[in-house]
Design a protein around this motif. Structure first.
Motif, PDB file in Angstrom:
ATOM      1  N   ILE A  44       0.789  -1.269   0.043  1.00 34.51           N
ATOM      2  CA  ILE A  44      -0.017   0.018  -0.119  1.00 34.51           C
ATOM      3  C   ILE A  44       0.862   1.283  -0.006  1.00 34.51           C
ATOM      4  CG2 ILE A  44      -1.652   1.349   1.376  1.00 34.51           C
ATOM      5  CD1 ILE A  44      -2.946  -1.287   2.185  1.00 34.51           C
ATOM      6  N   ILE A  45       1.927   1.322   0.707  1.00 34.34           N
ATOM      7  CA  ILE A  45       2.796   2.377   0.686  1.00 34.34           C
ATOM      8  C   ILE A  45       3.552   2.438  -0.563  1.00 34.34           C
ATOM      9  CG2 ILE A  45       5.135   3.162   1.924  1.00 34.34           C
ATOM     10  CD1 ILE A  45       4.104   1.916   4.422  1.00 34.34           C
ATOM     11  N   LEU A  46       4.110   1.646  -1.128  1.00 32.03           N
ATOM     12  CA  LEU A  46       4.504   1.560  -2.370  1.00 32.03           C
ATOM     13  C   LEU A  46       3.595   2.040  -3.553  1.00 32.03           C
ATOM     14  CD1 LEU A  46       7.220   0.220  -3.675  1.00 32.03           C
ATOM     15  CD2 LEU A  46       5.606  -1.773  -4.698  1.00 32.03           C
ATOM     16  N   ALA A  47       2.179   1.557  -3.422  1.00 30.70           N
ATOM     17  CA  ALA A  47       1.336   1.975  -4.425  1.00 30.70           C
ATOM     18  C   ALA A  47       0.756   3.524  -4.240  1.00 30.70           C
ATOM     19  CB  ALA A  47      -0.092   1.444  -4.379  1.00 30.70           C
ATOM     20  N   ILE A  48       0.953   4.111  -2.824  1.00 27.98           N
ATOM     21  CA  ILE A  48       0.730   5.413  -2.506  1.00 27.98           C
ATOM     22  C   ILE A  48       1.898   6.359  -3.242  1.00 27.98           C
ATOM     23  CG2 ILE A  48       0.544   7.263  -0.807  1.00 27.98           C
ATOM     24  CD1 ILE A  48      -1.089   5.027   0.972  1.00 27.98           C
ATOM     25  N   VAL A  49       3.095   5.901  -3.054  1.00 31.21           N
ATOM     26  CA  VAL A  49       4.324   6.655  -3.491  1.00 31.21           C
ATOM     27  C   VAL A  49       4.350   6.655  -5.233  1.00 31.21           C
ATOM     28  CG1 VAL A  49       6.898   6.586  -3.654  1.00 31.21           C
ATOM     29  CG2 VAL A  49       5.645   6.176  -1.530  1.00 31.21           C
ATOM     30  N   GLY A  50       3.704   5.270  -5.538  1.00 37.56           N
ATOM     31  CA  GLY A  50       3.564   5.517  -7.056  1.00 37.56           C
ATOM     32  C   GLY A  50       2.804   6.510  -7.764  1.00 37.56           C
ATOM     33  N   PHE A  51       1.440   6.704  -6.929  1.00 37.80           N
ATOM     34  CA  PHE A  51       0.705   7.593  -7.351  1.00 37.80           C
ATOM     35  C   PHE A  51       0.825   8.969  -7.239  1.00 37.80           C
ATOM     36  CE2 PHE A  51      -2.129   3.714  -7.580  1.00 37.80           C
ATOM     37  CZ  PHE A  51      -2.360   3.829  -8.936  1.00 37.80           C
ATOM     38  N   ALA A  52       1.465   9.280  -5.995  1.00 36.74           N
ATOM     39  CA  ALA A  52       1.984  10.580  -5.671  1.00 36.74           C
ATOM     40  C   ALA A  52       2.849  11.213  -6.507  1.00 36.74           C
ATOM     41  CB  ALA A  52       2.561  10.563  -4.232  1.00 36.74           C
ATOM     42  N   ILE A  53       3.816  10.344  -7.156  1.00 38.76           N
ATOM     43  CA  ILE A  53       4.871  10.958  -8.088  1.00 38.76           C
ATOM     44  C   ILE A  53       4.520  10.409  -9.457  1.00 38.76           C
ATOM     45  CG2 ILE A  53       7.538  10.872  -8.608  1.00 38.76           C
ATOM     46  CD1 ILE A  53       7.615  10.039  -5.639  1.00 38.76           C
ATOM     47  N   LYS A  54       3.975  11.455 -10.116  1.00 43.19           N
ATOM     48  CA  LYS A  54       3.627  11.063 -11.730  1.00 43.19           C
ATOM     49  C   LYS A  54       4.615  10.227 -12.514  1.00 43.19           C
ATOM     50  CE  LYS A  54       0.842  15.232 -12.833  1.00 43.19           C
ATOM     51  NZ  LYS A  54       0.548  16.360 -13.672  1.00 43.19           N
ATOM     52  N   GLY A  55       5.833  10.484 -12.419  1.00 46.51           N
ATOM     53  CA  GLY A  55       6.770   9.569 -13.184  1.00 46.51           C
ATOM     54  C   GLY A  55       6.680   8.165 -12.617  1.00 46.51           C
ATOM     55  N   LEU A  56       6.125   7.905 -11.473  1.00 43.45           N
ATOM     56  CA  LEU A  56       6.338   6.543 -10.955  1.00 43.45           C
ATOM     57  C   LEU A  56       4.817   5.910 -10.989  1.00 43.45           C
ATOM     58  CD1 LEU A  56       8.669   6.938  -8.111  1.00 43.45           C
ATOM     59  CD2 LEU A  56       9.037   6.008 -10.265  1.00 43.45           C
ATOM     60  N   LEU A  57       4.014   6.067 -11.941  1.00 45.63           N
ATOM     61  CA  LEU A  57       2.716   5.710 -12.175  1.00 45.63           C
ATOM     62  C   LEU A  57       2.466   3.965 -11.972  1.00 45.63           C
ATOM     63  CD1 LEU A  57      -0.418   6.239 -12.004  1.00 45.63           C
ATOM     64  CD2 LEU A  57      -0.177   6.325 -14.628  1.00 45.63           C
ATOM     65  N   TRP A  58       3.582   3.618 -12.780  1.00 50.29           N
ATOM     66  CA  TRP A  58       3.888   2.231 -12.716  1.00 50.29           C
ATOM     67  C   TRP A  58       4.032   1.606 -11.449  1.00 50.29           C
ATOM     68  CZ3 TRP A  58       8.455   0.226 -11.087  1.00 50.29           C
ATOM     69  CH2 TRP A  58       9.502   1.194 -11.004  1.00 50.29           C
ATOM     70  N   LEU A  59       4.566   2.060 -10.644  1.00 50.90           N
ATOM     71  CA  LEU A  59       4.905   1.729  -9.413  1.00 50.90           C
ATOM     72  C   LEU A  59       3.694   1.554  -8.346  1.00 50.90           C
ATOM     73  CD1 LEU A  59       7.370   0.866  -7.410  1.00 50.90           C
ATOM     74  CD2 LEU A  59       7.267   3.146  -6.522  1.00 50.90           C
ATOM     75  N   GLY A  60       2.886   2.438  -8.707  1.00 46.55           N
ATOM     76  CA  GLY A  60       1.567   2.659  -7.998  1.00 46.55           C
ATOM     77  C   GLY A  60       0.599   1.427  -8.575  1.00 46.55           C
ATOM     78  N   ILE A  61       0.588   1.144  -9.778  1.00 47.78           N
ATOM     79  CA  ILE A  61       0.009  -0.256 -10.387  1.00 47.78           C
ATOM     80  C   ILE A  61       0.422  -1.638 -10.053  1.00 47.78           C
ATOM     81  CG2 ILE A  61      -0.719  -1.297 -12.633  1.00 47.78           C
ATOM     82  CD1 ILE A  61      -0.689   1.504 -13.833  1.00 47.78           C
ATOM     83  N   ILE A  62       1.768  -1.580  -9.770  1.00 47.93           N
ATOM     84  CA  ILE A  62       2.280  -2.692  -9.305  1.00 47.93           C
ATOM     85  C   ILE A  62       1.849  -2.810  -7.846  1.00 47.93           C
ATOM     86  CG2 ILE A  62       4.564  -3.634  -8.707  1.00 47.93           C
ATOM     87  CD1 ILE A  62       5.845  -2.549 -11.222  1.00 47.93           C
ATOM     88  N   GLY A  63       2.002  -1.874  -7.273  1.00 48.38           N
ATOM     89  CA  GLY A  63       1.667  -1.962  -5.781  1.00 48.38           C
ATOM     90  C   GLY A  63       0.378  -2.470  -5.535  1.00 48.38           C
ATOM     91  N   ILE A  64      -0.725  -1.960  -6.282  1.00 45.58           N
ATOM     92  CA  ILE A  64      -2.173  -2.402  -6.279  1.00 45.58           C
ATOM     93  C   ILE A  64      -1.988  -3.858  -6.560  1.00 45.58           C
ATOM     94  CG2 ILE A  64      -4.316  -2.276  -7.319  1.00 45.58           C
ATOM     95  CD1 ILE A  64      -3.875   0.736  -7.244  1.00 45.58           C
TER      96      ILE A  64
END
Length: 54
Positions: free
Chosen positions: A13-33
């Motif tokens: 969940i923390i990984l997903a939040i960081v991914g969505f908070a930083i535009k360039g790391l949207l893929w990180l948010g998707i992987i987190g979910i």
């Protein structure tokens, strides 16, 4: 085992939040979910299988 699943879900969940908070790391948010959902499913399956042992 349950503590491990809870820790993993929190980390994902923390990984997903960081991914969505930083535009360039949207893929990180998707992987987190995806990892949150996979961890919950695997944890539920293992929990059910361990309680059914005779």
């Amino acid at each position: 085992m349950l503590i491990l699943v809870i820790v993993l879900v929190v980390l994902w969940i923390i990984l997903a939040i960081v991914g969505f908070a930083i535009k360039g790391l949207l893929w990180l948010g998707i992987i987190g979910i995806v990892l949150v959902l996979a961890t919950i499913v695997i944890g539920a399956i293992r929990r059910n299988s361990s309680t059914r042992k005779p």
